[in-house]
Each structure stands twice: as structure tokens, then as C-alpha cells.
Design a protein around this motif. Structure first.
Motif, PDB file in Angstrom:
ATOM      1  N   CYS A 101       0.834  -1.206   0.000  1.00 11.69           N
ATOM      2  CA  CYS A 101       0.000   0.000   0.000  1.00 11.69           C
ATOM      3  C   CYS A 101       0.866   1.253   0.000  1.00 11.69           C
ATOM      4  CB  CYS A 101      -0.911  -0.001   1.230  1.00 11.69           C
ATOM      5  SG  CYS A 101      -1.922   1.479   1.299  1.00 11.69           S
ATOM      6  N   GLY A 102       0.715   2.046  -1.051  1.00 11.29           N
ATOM      7  CA  GLY A 102       1.480   3.297  -1.166  1.00 11.29           C
ATOM      8  C   GLY A 102       0.633   4.491  -0.756  1.00 11.29           C
ATOM      9  N   GLU A 103       1.108   5.658  -1.192  1.00 11.71           N
ATOM     10  CA  GLU A 103       0.507   6.924  -0.758  1.00 11.71           C
ATOM     11  C   GLU A 103      -0.589   7.381  -1.721  1.00 11.71           C
ATOM     12  OE1 GLU A 103       3.528   9.841   0.174  1.00 11.71           O
ATOM     13  OE2 GLU A 103       2.338  11.436  -0.698  1.00 11.71           O
ATOM     14  N   ALA A 104      -0.150   7.914  -2.837  1.00 10.26           N
ATOM     15  CA  ALA A 104      -1.088   8.487  -3.802  1.00 10.26           C
ATOM     16  C   ALA A 104      -0.448   8.415  -5.180  1.00 10.26           C
ATOM     17  CB  ALA A 104      -1.379   9.942  -3.448  1.00 10.26           C
ATOM     18  N   PRO A 105      -1.254   8.389  -6.215  1.00 11.60           N
ATOM     19  CA  PRO A 105      -0.676   8.391  -7.558  1.00 11.60           C
ATOM     20  C   PRO A 105       0.178   9.639  -7.783  1.00 11.60           C
ATOM     21  CG  PRO A 105      -3.065   8.015  -7.630  1.00 11.60           C
ATOM     22  CD  PRO A 105      -2.719   8.382  -6.221  1.00 11.60           C
ATOM     23  N   GLY A 106       1.208   9.488  -8.581  1.00 16.86           N
ATOM     24  CA  GLY A 106       2.008  10.633  -9.022  1.00 16.86           C
ATOM     25  C   GLY A 106       1.650  10.929 -10.472  1.00 16.86           C
ATOM     26  N   ALA A 107       2.517  11.712 -11.124  1.00 16.53           N
ATOM     27  CA  ALA A 107       2.226  12.146 -12.497  1.00 16.53           C
ATOM     28  C   ALA A 107       2.086  10.954 -13.450  1.00 16.53           C
ATOM     29  CB  ALA A 107       3.334  13.075 -12.972  1.00 16.53           C
ATOM     30  N   ASP A 108       3.009   9.978 -13.340  1.00 11.50           N
ATOM     31  CA  ASP A 108       2.939   8.835 -14.264  1.00 11.50           C
ATOM     32  C   ASP A 108       1.697   8.001 -14.009  1.00 11.50           C
ATOM     33  OD1 ASP A 108       5.518   9.154 -15.630  1.00 11.50           O
ATOM     34  OD2 ASP A 108       6.353   8.819 -13.633  1.00 11.50           O
ATOM     35  N   GLU A 109       1.387   7.827 -12.746  1.00  4.76           N
ATOM     36  CA  GLU A 109       0.257   6.967 -12.381  1.00  4.76           C
ATOM     37  C   GLU A 109      -1.076   7.586 -12.816  1.00  4.76           C
ATOM     38  OE1 GLU A 109       2.765   7.752 -10.216  1.00  4.76           O
ATOM     39  OE2 GLU A 109       3.757   5.794 -10.171  1.00  4.76           O
ATOM     40  N   GLU A 110      -1.234   8.897 -12.611  1.00  6.83           N
ATOM     41  CA  GLU A 110      -2.525   9.505 -12.982  1.00  6.83           C
ATOM     42  C   GLU A 110      -2.679   9.558 -14.509  1.00  6.83           C
ATOM     43  OE1 GLU A 110      -3.125  13.594 -11.830  1.00  6.83           O
ATOM     44  OE2 GLU A 110      -1.346  14.281 -12.883  1.00  6.83           O
ATOM     45  N   ILE A 121      -2.576   3.494 -13.417  1.00 12.26           N
ATOM     46  CA  ILE A 121      -2.053   2.276 -12.775  1.00 12.26           C
ATOM     47  C   ILE A 121      -1.111   2.710 -11.634  1.00 12.26           C
ATOM     48  CG2 ILE A 121      -0.678   0.158 -13.168  1.00 12.26           C
ATOM     49  CD1 ILE A 121      -1.368   0.460 -16.155  1.00 12.26           C
ATOM     50  N   PRO A 122      -1.215   2.056 -10.463  1.00 13.89           N
ATOM     51  CA  PRO A 122      -0.334   2.473  -9.358  1.00 13.89           C
ATOM     52  C   PRO A 122       1.122   2.073  -9.602  1.00 13.89           C
ATOM     53  CG  PRO A 122      -1.666   0.577  -8.697  1.00 13.89           C
ATOM     54  CD  PRO A 122      -2.142   0.981 -10.065  1.00 13.89           C
ATOM     55  N   PHE A 123       1.999   2.861  -9.071  1.00 10.21           N
ATOM     56  CA  PHE A 123       3.444   2.572  -9.048  1.00 10.21           C
ATOM     57  C   PHE A 123       4.022   2.190 -10.423  1.00 10.21           C
ATOM     58  CE2 PHE A 123       2.734   2.324  -4.457  1.00 10.21           C
ATOM     59  CZ  PHE A 123       3.858   2.974  -3.993  1.00 10.21           C
TER      60      PHE A 123
HETATM   61  N1  URA Z   1       3.919   6.625  -4.999  1.00 11.23           N
HETATM   62  C1  URA Z   1       2.863   6.066  -4.398  1.00 11.23           C
HETATM   63  O1  URA Z   1       2.764   6.081  -3.188  1.00 11.23           O
HETATM   64  N2  URA Z   1       1.949   5.491  -5.153  1.00 11.23           N
HETATM   65  C2  URA Z   1       2.038   5.408  -6.459  1.00 11.23           C
HETATM   66  O2  URA Z   1       1.156   4.827  -7.086  1.00 11.23           O
HETATM   67  C3  URA Z   1       3.156   5.986  -7.066  1.00 11.23           C
HETATM   68  C4  URA Z   1       4.088   6.600  -6.320  1.00 11.23           C
END
Ligand code: URA
Length: 315
Positions: free
Chosen positions: A153-162, A166-168
């Protein structure tokens, strides 16, 4: 010498980020830092106090970083890093957008795949998530193996993800996949999700900001439902925001102090560790070893085999 100084500076910054305000720095290390400061600013620049106990804020001089901040490692590294590049500073917001109450729903009974798809559909059509997207960007729902033992479990989408939905999939994601493959797994064998389903808006063209507590609270039911559907053996919380989102806010909590230990998330064992982007930023060998130790503990818990080679990474 240069690499040692960079490693020391990284360690000081890491300790500062962990909340340590005072740290003992050996006189030889201070002397080496002084020499580096003199070399950079000229002989008149280094008039620092000689006391060995120093405020961290004062103890990390600006040093140009043309070389990667990587210590020589005794054993084969499990995951390599790209040369250090200073990230854009996180944007700090006092208050995020006004949000309604967190959503309340029940995932229908039935087949696991059907339940996951129902949930995914619900999140992708969530009007609040949609309203908070950057223009033209996408909601990011968790992905991977819905029968996985490990839920990252990560934080939030970044530029690539949004952009990709797709996450990460950006730089931090590439490092996460390297860590996963050092564990003997592939992205397809684990589940990867985020506290947030959208990238928190900054009002600027670049830069990220951590989600507010209200934003995290709004998205939490969606994450809880993914955990409920996937039923992993363990959750790995990547970084402070994931820890705060899953364990609740606590100003006194320090990730550096709690990482590597087991906690409980509504009946599922939870392992806090550093976020891959933290490794990219403060990637001393000590940090890499700590993450790797946490992953060994996770592997043990889910019954994955651990080879001698894996035991030896970053020793
Ligand atoms: N960092 C995150 O926590 N989540 C992502 O999906 C991408 C970078």
C-alpha cells in the motif's frame, strides 16, 4: 572520501526526516564535513561550531551531487538505484478541497473476481474522485493479483500513475518492482494499491503534495474494501502517509522507530517500512538494508523461501 561524506549527509537527512533533532557526530566526521564545505565555499566559509553534538538542520551542508550516493556494498545488492536526483519539494497545503463524508457501501457477496470488479467500477465512477482529478487524468485503483498474499500500500498516484491509471509505474514504482523481484516475486504475484485514488492537486504544473487527513479519510473505505476482497496474508505500508492512512494520525509516531514491526489493520498483519521514493532520496546502504530486512520479515511471515543470497543482500 566524497562518497563517505555524501553517505553521512544522507544519513543525517534520514535521521532528521525520522524526527531526530539531535545526533552525535564524531569529530572526524565534522572535520570531513568542514573540509567539504571549505572546498565548496572557500576557506572562509567553514566557521561551524566544533561541538560534537550538532543540530541536524545545521549538520548537512550543501554539496553538489554529481555522483550517485551509493556506498560500496559487501554483498550483491538486491536492488540498484539510479543516481540521486533531488526531487521537486513537496507542496504544502494548509487545507485541501472540501470533501463530503467518506463513502459508505457494502461489496456484494459472490465470486472474488466479481466483487473486485464491482469495487473497481464503483471507484472509477466515484463522483468525488472524478471531481478531484487533474484535468484529463485518471483515477488510480489497485491492481495485481487478487489472490496475493502480500498487499503493498502506497501513498497516492504521481504524475505517471494519474496518466496511465495504474499504481506505481513511475520511478518509485520501478524501484518497488525491483524490491519485489528481489523477494523472488513479480508484480503479477502481489497486489499494489494506494491510500488515495487520485493525485492530490497542487494547483501547480509540477510537484506532489501529501494528501490531507480529510482526503485520506475519504478514500480509506475504498482501500479497506480492497483488503476485504483480496484478503492478503500481510499488508506492507510504504512510507509515512500509508502508515498514517492505515493506522490513523499520530504526531509522535516515527516511521524509523516502528518500521520492521508487526501491527494490525482490522485483522490483517501490517508491516510499516520506508517508501521507495525515500530510498531514491536518502538511499544510503543503511536505509536499503532496513527495507530489505523488513521484506525478509514479510517473506518469512507469508512462508516464502529465503536463500542465503537473499539473506546477504546489503550486509
Ligand atoms: N507513490 C505512491 O505512493 N503510489 C504510487 O502509485 C506511485 C508513487
Amino acid at each position: 572520501m566524497r562518497e563517505r561524506i555524501l553517505a553521512l549527509v544522507d544519513e543525517l537527512k534520514r535521521r532528521k526526516a525520522d524526527g531526530d533533532e539531535l545526533v552525535y557526530v564524531a569529530p572526524e566526521s565534522i572535520a570531513a564535513l568542514r573540509t567539504a564545505v571549505r572546498a565548496k565555499q572557500g576557506a572562509g566559509a567553514a566557521q561551524a561550531d566544533a561541538a560534537p553534538s550538532r543540530r541536524l538542520a545545521d549538520a548537512a551542508p550543501a554539496i553538489d551531487r554529481q555522483a550517485p550516493a551509493v556506498l560500496p556494498v559487501a554483498d550483491e545488492p538486491a536492488f540498484e538505484m539510479k543516481p540521486y536526483r533531488k526531487p521537486a519539494p513537496a507542496v504544502v497545503v494548509e487545507q485541501g478541497p472540501a470533501l463530503p463524508e467518506p463513502p459508505s457501501f457494502t461489496v456484494p457477496e459472490g465470486d472474488k473476481r466479481m466483487r473486485w470488479e464491482w469495487l473497481r467500477d464503483r471507484v472509477l465512477n466515484c463522483p468525488v474522485c472524478k471531481a478531484n482529478l487533474n484535468p484529463g487524468k485518471q483515477i488510480v485503483f489497485g491492481n495485481g493479483n487478487i489472490d496475493a498474499d502480500i498487499f503493498f500500500c502506497g501513498e497516492a498516484p504521481g504524475a505517471d500513475e494519474e496518466t496511465q491509471g495504474i499504481p506505481f509505474v513511475g520511478k518509485a514504482g520501478q524501484l518497488l518492482i525491483k524490491i519485489i523481484s528481489a523477494m523472488g516475486l513479480s508484480r503479477e504475484q502481489v497486489y499494489i494499491g494506494n491510500i488515495m485514488n487520485w493525485r492530490p492537486q497542487t494547483g501547480q504544473a509540477t510537484g506532489n503534495r501529501p494528501p490531507t487527513e480529510e482526503e485520506m479519510a475519504f478514500c480509506l473505505p475504498y482501500l479497506m474494501a480492497q483488503v476485504e476482497v483480496v484478503r492478503p496474508k500481510v499488508i506492507v505500508a510504504l512510507g509515512n502517509t500509508a502508515v498514517t492512512g492505515l493506522m490513523g494520525p499520530d504526531k509522535n509516531r516515527r516511521l524509523g522507530k516502528i518500521r520492521g514491526q508487526w501491527f494490525d489493520f482490522k485483522g490483517t498483519p501490517l508491516m510499516p517500512t520506508y517508501h521507495p521514493s525515500y530510498v531514491l532520496q536518502y538511499g544510503s546502504n543503511a536505509v536499503k538494508r532496513q527495507i530489505w530486512e523488513d521484506m525478509l520479515t514479510v517473506m518469512e511471515r507469508v512462508g516464502l523461501p529465503i536463500s542465503e543470497k537473499q539473506q546477504g543482500y546489503f550486509r
